[in-house]
Scaffold this motif. Structure first.
Motif, short mmCIF file in Angstrom:
data_model
loop_
_atom_site.label_atom_id
_atom_site.label_comp_id
_atom_site.label_asym_id
_atom_site.label_seq_id
_atom_site.Cartn_x
_atom_site.Cartn_y
_atom_site.Cartn_z
N ALA A 193 84.86 -5.80 74.56
CA ALA A 193 83.42 -5.62 74.36
C ALA A 193 83.06 -5.42 72.90
CB ALA A 193 82.94 -4.42 75.18
N LEU A 194 83.96 -4.83 72.13
CA LEU A 194 83.66 -4.54 70.73
C LEU A 194 83.84 -5.75 69.82
CD1 LEU A 194 85.28 -1.00 70.38
CD2 LEU A 194 82.85 -1.56 70.61
N VAL A 195 84.66 -6.73 70.24
CA VAL A 195 84.93 -7.85 69.33
C VAL A 195 84.35 -9.16 69.82
CG1 VAL A 195 87.06 -6.76 68.51
CG2 VAL A 195 87.17 -8.39 70.40
N ARG A 196 83.81 -9.20 71.05
CA ARG A 196 83.26 -10.45 71.57
C ARG A 196 81.76 -10.36 71.71
NH1 ARG A 196 86.60 -11.85 76.88
NH2 ARG A 196 85.06 -13.54 76.91
N ARG A 197 81.07 -11.46 71.39
CA ARG A 197 79.62 -11.51 71.49
C ARG A 197 79.22 -11.94 72.89
NH1 ARG A 197 77.46 -14.95 66.55
NH2 ARG A 197 75.48 -14.30 67.49
N SER A 198 79.39 -11.03 73.83
CA SER A 198 79.08 -11.34 75.22
C SER A 198 78.76 -10.05 75.96
CB SER A 198 80.28 -12.04 75.88
OG SER A 198 80.09 -12.14 77.28
N PHE A 199 77.86 -10.17 76.93
CA PHE A 199 77.54 -9.01 77.76
C PHE A 199 78.58 -8.79 78.86
CE2 PHE A 199 73.18 -9.97 76.21
CZ PHE A 199 72.90 -8.72 75.67
N LEU A 200 79.39 -9.79 79.14
CA LEU A 200 80.32 -9.69 80.25
C LEU A 200 81.34 -8.56 80.06
CD1 LEU A 200 80.45 -11.17 82.91
CD2 LEU A 200 82.21 -12.67 81.94
N PRO A 201 81.94 -8.40 78.89
CA PRO A 201 82.86 -7.27 78.71
C PRO A 201 82.15 -5.91 78.86
CG PRO A 201 83.20 -8.91 76.99
CD PRO A 201 81.94 -9.29 77.70
N LEU A 202 80.88 -5.85 78.49
CA LEU A 202 80.14 -4.59 78.68
C LEU A 202 80.00 -4.28 80.17
CD1 LEU A 202 77.35 -5.03 75.98
CD2 LEU A 202 79.30 -3.49 75.88
N ALA A 203 79.74 -5.33 80.96
CA ALA A 203 79.72 -5.13 82.41
C ALA A 203 81.09 -4.67 82.90
CB ALA A 203 79.30 -6.41 83.11
N GLY A 204 82.14 -5.20 82.28
CA GLY A 204 83.50 -4.77 82.63
C GLY A 204 83.72 -3.30 82.35
N ILE A 205 83.21 -2.81 81.21
CA ILE A 205 83.32 -1.38 80.90
C ILE A 205 82.67 -0.56 82.00
CG2 ILE A 205 82.47 0.44 79.36
CD1 ILE A 205 82.91 -1.44 77.02
N SER A 206 81.47 -0.96 82.40
CA SER A 206 80.75 -0.21 83.43
C SER A 206 81.53 -0.17 84.73
CB SER A 206 79.36 -0.81 83.66
OG SER A 206 78.58 -0.76 82.49
N LEU A 207 82.06 -1.30 85.14
CA LEU A 207 82.80 -1.36 86.40
C LEU A 207 84.07 -0.52 86.35
CD1 LEU A 207 82.40 -5.14 87.32
CD2 LEU A 207 81.32 -3.18 88.44
N VAL A 208 84.80 -0.58 85.24
CA VAL A 208 86.05 0.18 85.14
C VAL A 208 85.75 1.68 85.07
CG1 VAL A 208 88.12 0.56 83.77
CG2 VAL A 208 87.25 -1.75 84.07
N VAL A 209 84.73 2.07 84.32
CA VAL A 209 84.35 3.49 84.29
C VAL A 209 84.00 3.96 85.70
CG1 VAL A 209 82.58 5.11 83.51
CG2 VAL A 209 83.63 3.54 81.88
N GLY A 210 83.23 3.16 86.41
CA GLY A 210 82.88 3.54 87.78
C GLY A 210 84.10 3.66 88.67
N LEU A 211 85.02 2.71 88.57
CA LEU A 211 86.25 2.77 89.35
C LEU A 211 87.03 4.04 89.05
CD1 LEU A 211 87.88 -0.80 89.38
CD2 LEU A 211 87.13 0.55 91.34
#
Length: 844
Positions: A193-211
């Motif tokens: 999420a910090l090095v890629r220009r995409s919202f998809l890794p940010l969604a990944g952060i949210s999902l992993v935090v929730g898990l």
């Protein structure tokens, strides 16, 4: 045209599907893509072969103590179409989700496995699955850092086999295994999420935090989130300085934007776990018995509680020589009752791997990304010092400064961050070795080889000291001079294994050094070197893991003994009752085994049961429920209809322990024997009904309620103790009436009451704010009675009473979870759609 420059190189290295040689990434021997999952799968199956290729149950101490019973209750309810909000089985009943009674009840992998297989098999398979995933996630994380497939393969193998995770199988610490396995995934999605220009890794952060939140091991999650947050800040600082990419924005603005996006994604992730997090936080800080040692504890007792179960110097030495501190429960000879450290018992191991640490050290001889490597050293070092509790000032600083630390005990749990950092550095070390040979930089070999010679030499010297007795003698004299006699005996028993352990570690590290030397000399190809190091890592770690992976025939746990069966035979024919089991393998009053067969227990074990119930039964921690044994009044008002008495226990004869008023109301039901001698005896007891009518109220503050109930002044039949006067006036005296159960579900019950006067319907189940009532269709209050039970005002005549569980905290948490998931889904869809759109003019 591909994006170039530093930004492009960083994103290529960060991609989890990076090729062998993207710009800026490290190359290595050609490793096909299928190798990591296949290798990790084979190793995992080998490690758990006694469980996987049988119908046995994987042994976990907490699983035997509570885990199986709670999960079986949960799985049975789900398969019957009910989601349980209340667990009526143990300790007078507890909120199911709020008290974390079922642990990972909302964690998707666990729920799925419970639904598709037997509970006892699901409890083992979820651990096997996470050990396998831990390897894959570590592989992905180290690849995201630009490491070669070969180095990432070894790092994933080392993390999959890491004893600081795998040995948690034996104590049954499933939540700790989950969080440890998910740790590299959390770092991986954060880096992306910090090095890629995409919202998809940010969604990944949210999902992993929730898990991670849904694993319900909030302490490990807290440690992990703190470490990841610091890592994100560190990487954003690098980005701001131009070391992590640039897209035309100013460095400070770019760093702030990316860190803000990370925080926003993390908050949304916490929202995904809201259905579990919000109710649990409120419960643990307001109602749980843990409040006595956390939020309501004195400063001194709070420090003592929070620093308990820390590591001690002996455990630090065992990070190098794993046999050094012994163990309490492993199947190997060195781990059977040989623990001589300062904690009460030890059922797991913190070992990272001597070969892993040796290779991690090689990363500091010219490997790339120096800032990141120093960060990992700092993070791992702080975690290790924190795990040592009061042996260093680090833990106390966190305790005083960082909110929430005072809610947790066992600082030793932070050790997984040390292991995570060491394993990541190992990947850098392996790549450095491969790079030195490939580049032909002969002069640069001198320092790495000298480092390995020094390490192996120190281990050899340690072996000589251990063989001569100097090591343990000096330790007992200088570092542990107040060692109790039983621990000194354990150390003496362990000494030959310590000597052997020192020799094995020296040999393994010497072999690793020899493999590196042979590769440098051209005697081993890069692929053979990687294979050799992999074998050494596997041998080093499996020898420690294996004693903690044990199985048992499920019939030993899943078949009721004759005494329990005798009670079950009576259950269907009688009104609701509770059982007080003072036998079992977990100590008087702690036994939960009868609960797995549906018997409701007056005692039991639970890490977060209701504090007031414990006060009523006189149980502190894992101690004896003294009021249940010594007070006839408490037995009667808690509807204890049966008692299992251990004839072999420390109590002695029942008649010599329990009060005469209890003894004279007992009737022998059944008895088991062992070697011809009485073992455990079942008695029936004349208790008060689960639901009854009372009209005489005694109003007392909480601090006086339990002493009065224990006293001879209390009339359990006709009196009820309330903290406040009832909402309607009552006329004292015996009530002429009756109570009939219409239904007794988990989340709701219905009764018909007939009374000759306004009364209180007293139900011998725990009170909790989420319980509500309706009398004849009208809302009615549920009062807290007899310190911890329920009472509902009813009018004269016949009334229908409905009692149901409805938690505002749960409802709010569920809405937060749903909205957060919708937000993540929306972000993912937008990101996917934007990714499929053709570039606008000028891009390329």
């Amino acid at each position: 045209m591909a994006r170039g420059g530093k930004k492009g190189r960083e994103e290529a290295a960060a991609s989890p599907v990076a090729h062998e040689s993207p710009a800026g990434a490290t190359t290595g021997p050609e490793i096909p893509r299928w190798v990591p999952p296949v290798l990790y799968g084979v190793v995992t199956l080998f490690l758990f072969r006694s469980f996987v290729f049988s119908d046995a149950m994987l042994v976990g101490q907490d699983t035997l103590g509570l885990g199986y019973m709670a999960r079986e209750f949960y799985a049975t309810a789900l398969k019957q179409g009910t989601f349980p909000l209340w667990n009526p089985i143990i300790l007078g009943g507890t909120p199911f989700l709020e008290s974390l009674a079922g642990g990972d009840s909302l964690y998707p992998p666990s729920v799925l496995l419970l639904l598709v297989m037997s509970t006892y098999r699901a409890l083992g398979w979820k651990l096997v699955l996470h050990v396998f995933l831990a390897g894959l996630f570590m592989f992905g994380w180290t690849r995201a850092l630009g490491r070669s497939r070969a180095a990432a393969l070894l790092a994933g193998l080392a993390y999959l086999l890491a004893p600081f995770m795998v040995t948690l199988v034996y104590p049954g610490a499933d939540g700790r295994i989950f969080v440890t396995a998910l740790a590299p995934l959390m770092f991986w999605v954060t880096e992306s999420a910090l090095v890629r220009r995409s919202f998809l890794p940010l969604a990944g952060i949210s999902l992993v935090v929730g898990l991670i939140i849904l694993t319900t091991h909030f302490q490990m999650a807290y440690f992990l989130f703190g470490a990841v947050g610091v890592y994100a800040a560190f990487r954003c600082v690098q980005i701001g300085r131009g070391r992590g990419g640039g897209d035309g924005q100013s460095g400070v603005r770019q760093a702030a934007t990316r860190f803000g996006a990370f925080l926003a994604a993390a908050v949304v992730g916490a929202g995904i776990g809201g259905v579990q997090l919000l109710p649990a936080v409120d419960y643990v800080t307001e109602h749980s018995r843990r409040t006595a040692t956390t939020v309501r504890a004195s400063d001194e007792s709070g420090v003592a509680y929070s620093s308990s179960w820390s590591l001690h110097p002996e455990e630090v030495m065992s990070l190098v020589v794993p046999e050094f501190v012994g163990n309490s429960g492993g199947s190997a000879a060195w781990a059977q009752g040989t623990y001589w450290g300062r904690n009460p018992i030890k059922f797991n191991h913190e070992y990272v791997g001597a070969v892993v640490l040796l290779l991690a050290g090689l990363s500091f001889f010219g490997a790339p990304r120096k800032g990141l490597r120093l960060f990992l050293v700092g993070m791992g070092g702080v975690a290790l010092l924190f795990a040592l509790g009061q042996h260093t000032p680090v833990w106390r600083i966190f305790y005083e400064v960082v909110p929430g630390i005072s809610l947790f005990r066992a600082p030793s749990q932070a050790i997984f961050l040390f292991g995570f950092a060491a394993t990541t550095l190992m990947a850098f070390g392996v790549d450095r070795v491969l790079e030195l040979v490939r580049s032909g930089q002969g002069d640069t070999w001198r320092l790495p080889m000298r480092y390995m010679w020094i390490c192996v030499g120190l281990l050899a010297a340690l072996t000589v000291m251990a063989a001569g007795g100097a090591l343990t003698s000096a330790w007992a004299t200088v570092l542990y001079s107040n060692m109790p006699p039983d621990r000194a005996q354990a150390l003496q028993t362990l000494t030959p294994f310590i000597v052997r352990g020192c020799f094995v570690v020296t040999a393994l590290c010497g072999a690793a050094m020899g493999a590196v030397w042979a590769h440098r000399a051209g005697l081993l190809s890069p692929m053979v070197l990687v294979a050799a190091l992999g074998v050494l890592v596997l041998v080093d770690l499996v020898r420690i893991d294996a004693p903690f992976i044990q199985t048992m025939d499920f019939a030993r746990l899943g078949t009721p003994d004759p005494n329990v069966q005798a009670i079950l035979d009576r259950q269907a024919q009688e009104q609701p009752f509770r059982l007080l089991s003072l036998g079992g393998r977990f100590g008087p009053g702690q036994d939960v085994t009868p609960g797995q067969f549906g018997l409701e227990l007056a005692g039991g074990h639970h890490p977060n049961d209701l504090a007031r119930y414990r006060e009523l039964i006189g149980m502190v921690g894992g101690g004896i429920p003294t009021h249940l044994i010594l007070s006839t009044n408490v037995l009667r008002i808690l509807n204890v209809g049966y008692l299992i008495w251990p004839e072999h226990g420390r109590f002695g004869r029942l008649e010599e322990v329990m009060p005469p008023a209890t003894v004279e109301n007992l009737q022998l039901v059944s008895q088991t024997t062992l070697q011809g001698q009485p073992y455990e005896t079942v008695y029936s007891f004349t208790a008060l009904p689960r639901a009854r009518l009372v009209a005489e109220v005694v109003v007392l503050p909480d601090e006086e309620a339990v002493p009065f109930i224990l006293s001879e002044d209390f009339d359990p039949v006709n009196q009820v103790v309330l903290p406040e006067p009832p909402p309607t006036a009552l006329v004292a005296g015996p009530v002429d009436g009756e109570v009939e159960w219409i239904s007794r579900g988990i989340n709701e019950q219905e009764l018909v009451v007939r009374a000759d006067r306004p009364s209180l319907l007293v139900i011998a189940d725990n009170w909790f704010p989420a319980w509500h009532a309706r009398v004849n269709g009208q809302d009615a209050p549920v009062l807290r009675a007899n310190h911890t039970l329920r009472a509902i005002p009813v009018p004269a005549g016949e009334s229908t009473v409905s009692v149901y569980y409805a938690s505002g905290q749960l409802r709010a948490g569920l809405w937060v979870t749903v909205l957060s998931l919708l937000m993540v889904l929306g972000v993912a869809v937008v990101s996917y759609v934007r990714g499929r759109q053709p570039p606008s003019e000028g891009e390329g």
